[in-house]
Scaffold this active site. Structure first.
Site, PDB file in Angstrom:
ATOM      1  N   SER A  10       0.848  -1.193   0.000  1.00  0.00           N
ATOM      2  CA  SER A  10       0.000   0.000   0.000  1.00  0.00           C
ATOM      3  C   SER A  10       0.879   1.237   0.000  1.00  0.00           C
ATOM      4  O   SER A  10       1.631   1.479   0.948  1.00  0.00           O
ATOM      5  CB  SER A  10      -0.897   0.005   1.243  1.00  0.00           C
ATOM      6  OG  SER A  10      -1.426   1.313   1.422  1.00  0.00           O
ATOM      7  N   HIS A  35      -1.436  -1.406  -4.116  1.00  0.00           N
ATOM      8  CA  HIS A  35      -2.687  -1.102  -3.411  1.00  0.00           C
ATOM      9  C   HIS A  35      -2.791   0.407  -3.200  1.00  0.00           C
ATOM     10  O   HIS A  35      -1.883   1.038  -2.657  1.00  0.00           O
ATOM     11  CB  HIS A  35      -2.677  -1.835  -2.074  1.00  0.00           C
ATOM     12  CG  HIS A  35      -3.952  -1.754  -1.299  1.00  0.00           C
ATOM     13  ND1 HIS A  35      -5.039  -2.562  -1.561  1.00  0.00           N
ATOM     14  CD2 HIS A  35      -4.316  -0.960  -0.266  1.00  0.00           C
ATOM     15  CE1 HIS A  35      -6.016  -2.271  -0.718  1.00  0.00           C
ATOM     16  NE2 HIS A  35      -5.604  -1.298   0.084  1.00  0.00           N
ATOM     17  N   ASP A  37      -5.088   3.371  -1.552  1.00  0.00           N
ATOM     18  CA  ASP A  37      -6.137   3.633  -0.561  1.00  0.00           C
ATOM     19  C   ASP A  37      -6.775   4.998  -0.799  1.00  0.00           C
ATOM     20  O   ASP A  37      -6.168   6.028  -0.517  1.00  0.00           O
ATOM     21  CB  ASP A  37      -5.536   3.586   0.845  1.00  0.00           C
ATOM     22  CG  ASP A  37      -5.222   2.165   1.267  1.00  0.00           C
ATOM     23  OD1 ASP A  37      -6.137   1.328   1.223  1.00  0.00           O
ATOM     24  OD2 ASP A  37      -4.054   1.895   1.611  1.00  0.00           O
ATOM     25  N   MET A  39      -9.403   7.642   0.280  1.00  0.00           N
ATOM     26  CA  MET A  39     -10.187   8.009   1.473  1.00  0.00           C
ATOM     27  C   MET A  39     -10.746   9.410   1.304  1.00  0.00           C
ATOM     28  O   MET A  39     -10.053  10.296   0.792  1.00  0.00           O
ATOM     29  CB  MET A  39      -9.299   7.983   2.714  1.00  0.00           C
ATOM     30  CG  MET A  39      -8.590   6.662   2.929  1.00  0.00           C
ATOM     31  SD  MET A  39      -7.682   6.662   4.491  1.00  0.00           S
ATOM     32  CE  MET A  39      -6.880   5.061   4.411  1.00  0.00           C
ATOM     33  N   HIS A  68      -8.703   0.664  -3.491  1.00  0.00           N
ATOM     34  CA  HIS A  68      -9.567   0.410  -2.335  1.00  0.00           C
ATOM     35  C   HIS A  68     -10.331   1.696  -2.034  1.00  0.00           C
ATOM     36  O   HIS A  68      -9.754   2.654  -1.515  1.00  0.00           O
ATOM     37  CB  HIS A  68      -8.658  -0.013  -1.169  1.00  0.00           C
ATOM     38  CG  HIS A  68      -9.370  -0.281   0.111  1.00  0.00           C
ATOM     39  ND1 HIS A  68      -8.702  -0.488   1.299  1.00  0.00           N
ATOM     40  CD2 HIS A  68     -10.694  -0.383   0.421  1.00  0.00           C
ATOM     41  CE1 HIS A  68      -9.566  -0.702   2.264  1.00  0.00           C
ATOM     42  NE2 HIS A  68     -10.778  -0.634   1.767  1.00  0.00           N
ATOM     43  N   MET A  70     -12.538   3.915  -0.045  1.00  0.00           N
ATOM     44  CA  MET A  70     -13.135   4.159   1.284  1.00  0.00           C
ATOM     45  C   MET A  70     -13.816   5.514   1.214  1.00  0.00           C
ATOM     46  O   MET A  70     -13.357   6.506   1.795  1.00  0.00           O
ATOM     47  CB  MET A  70     -12.029   4.124   2.353  1.00  0.00           C
ATOM     48  CG  MET A  70     -11.523   2.706   2.603  1.00  0.00           C
ATOM     49  SD  MET A  70      -9.925   2.680   3.445  1.00  0.00           S
ATOM     50  CE  MET A  70      -8.836   2.852   2.032  1.00  0.00           C
ATOM     51  N   MET A 139     -11.030  -6.314   5.932  1.00  0.00           N
ATOM     52  CA  MET A 139     -10.223  -5.349   6.688  1.00  0.00           C
ATOM     53  C   MET A 139      -9.796  -5.984   8.003  1.00  0.00           C
ATOM     54  O   MET A 139     -10.631  -6.469   8.764  1.00  0.00           O
ATOM     55  CB  MET A 139     -11.024  -4.078   6.978  1.00  0.00           C
ATOM     56  CG  MET A 139     -11.292  -3.193   5.770  1.00  0.00           C
ATOM     57  SD  MET A 139      -9.825  -2.760   4.822  1.00  0.00           S
ATOM     58  CE  MET A 139      -8.808  -1.934   6.055  1.00  0.00           C
ATOM     59  N   ASP A 177      -6.275  -6.794   4.574  1.00  0.00           N
ATOM     60  CA  ASP A 177      -5.681  -5.461   4.547  1.00  0.00           C
ATOM     61  C   ASP A 177      -5.666  -4.842   5.935  1.00  0.00           C
ATOM     62  O   ASP A 177      -6.708  -4.615   6.542  1.00  0.00           O
ATOM     63  CB  ASP A 177      -6.535  -4.598   3.594  1.00  0.00           C
ATOM     64  CG  ASP A 177      -6.009  -3.187   3.440  1.00  0.00           C
ATOM     65  OD1 ASP A 177      -4.904  -2.887   3.912  1.00  0.00           O
ATOM     66  OD2 ASP A 177      -6.738  -2.375   2.832  1.00  0.00           O
TER      67      ASP A 177
HETATM   68  C1  DX5 Z   1      -6.235   1.218   5.983  1.00  0.00           C
HETATM   69  C2  DX5 Z   1      -5.819   0.934   4.558  1.00  0.00           C
HETATM   70  C3  DX5 Z   1      -4.683  -0.025   4.443  1.00  0.00           C
HETATM   71  C4  DX5 Z   1      -3.403   0.500   5.025  1.00  0.00           C
HETATM   72  C5  DX5 Z   1      -2.428  -0.620   5.201  1.00  0.00           C
HETATM   73  O1  DX5 Z   1      -7.373   1.977   5.987  1.00  0.00           O
HETATM   74  O2  DX5 Z   1      -6.909   0.388   3.841  1.00  0.00           O
HETATM   75  O3  DX5 Z   1      -4.507  -0.439   3.102  1.00  0.00           O
HETATM   76  O4  DX5 Z   1      -2.815   1.473   4.188  1.00  0.00           O
HETATM   77  O5  DX5 Z   1      -1.338  -0.138   5.932  1.00  0.00           O
HETATM   78  P1  DX5 Z   1      -0.703  -1.027   7.106  1.00  0.00           P
HETATM   79  O6  DX5 Z   1      -0.177  -2.257   6.453  1.00  0.00           O
HETATM   80  O7  DX5 Z   1       0.344  -0.141   7.664  1.00  0.00           O
HETATM   81  O8  DX5 Z   1      -1.791  -1.336   8.090  1.00  0.00           O
HETATM   82 ZN    ZN Z   2      -6.486  -0.544   1.866  1.00  0.00          ZN
END
Ligand code: DX5
Ligand code: ZN
Length: 224
Positions: A10, A35, A37, A39, A68, A70, A139, A177
């Site tokens: 990620s 990956h 993320d 948000m 991903h 969110m 998750m 994840d």
């Molecule tokens: C959390 C994200 C993850 C995160 C993973 O909301 O969806 O993908 O970046 O990072 P680590 O491996 O540090 O938990």
């Molecule tokens: Zn993620």
């Protein structure tokens, strides 16, 4: 025969001022996916990447982008993320009112469709959507931030989901994840997960390439 486990670093945990270098390190370290993320500061209490960032990453790497989402009301931006080059997209069960429609949209665009679930969301709620998705993103932390502690009950959840998929003869992959590192990646692999996301375990280190290779060698010897 179980599929070989795939690694999806990620880039949220990377130096965000140098994402080009981050994806190059993913390639050099032998990652299978990148990956990303996304948000929105509403569904989760943090704000990260948007559509132009996914488009920019796409220009910098040949690795598939595992996006991903969110975000609240994912239907507003899903088409744009697909156009930007998202090869896989996971939409959260908790925020998708018309999940079946979104999953169909992802597949129509030629990308892989996933449903993501928060730690407190039971896999039993996926009963209807499972035949329509390519993967389930479990998750193992509450989404929002990199660097959180792995929730151990996620392992039982992965096993439960694996049993449901096997009993129904479904091929959906399982991705996990959050909080995965060298200390727990074996257990995660043995719980039947197909794809592992790792943020801090790769990028919050001095040498992300070496960290990725260490994660890989840790799972290569794991019986699956
Ligand atoms: C959390 C994200 C993850 C995160 C993973 O909301 O969806 O993908 O970046 O990072 P680590 O491996 O540090 O938990
Ligand atoms: Zn993620």
């Amino acid at each position: 025969m179980k599929r070989p486990l795939r690694l999806a670093p990620s880039v949220l945990a990377a130096d965000l001022a140098d994402l080009g270098a981050a994806v190059r390190r993913c390639e050099e370290g032998g990652a299978d996916l990148v990956h990303v993320d996304v948000m929105d500061g509403h569904f989760v209490p943090n704000l990260t990447f948007g559509v132009p960032m996914v488009a920019a990453l796409k220009r910098h790497t040949a690795l598939p982008l595992d996006v991903h989402l969110m975000i609240e009301r994912p239907e507003r931006l899903l088409g744009a993320f697909l156009e930007a080059g998202a090869d896989r997209v996971a939409v959260h069960w908790e925020t998708a009112t018309h999940l079946d429609r979104l999953v169909a949209q992802i597949r129509t665009a030629g990308s892989e469709a996933g449903v993501a679930v928060n730690p407190a969301t039971p896999v039993a709620l996926l009963e209807e959507i499972l035949p329509a998705v390519d993967f389930v993103l479990l998750m193992s932390v509450n989404p929002g931030f990199a660097g959180q502690r792995f929730l151990p009950r996620s392992l039982a959840k992965a096993r439960q989901l694996g049993a449901i998929l096997a009993a129904r003869g479904l091929q959906a992959e399982v991705e996990m994840d959050g909080g995965i590192d060298l200390g727990n990646i074996r257990e995660v692999a043995m719980s039947g997960v197909d794809t592992v996301v790792a943020g801090s375990a790769v990028f919050a280190t001095d040498d992300p390439v070496a960290a990725l290779r260490r994660l890989r060698s840790e799972i290569e010897e794991t019986p699956r």
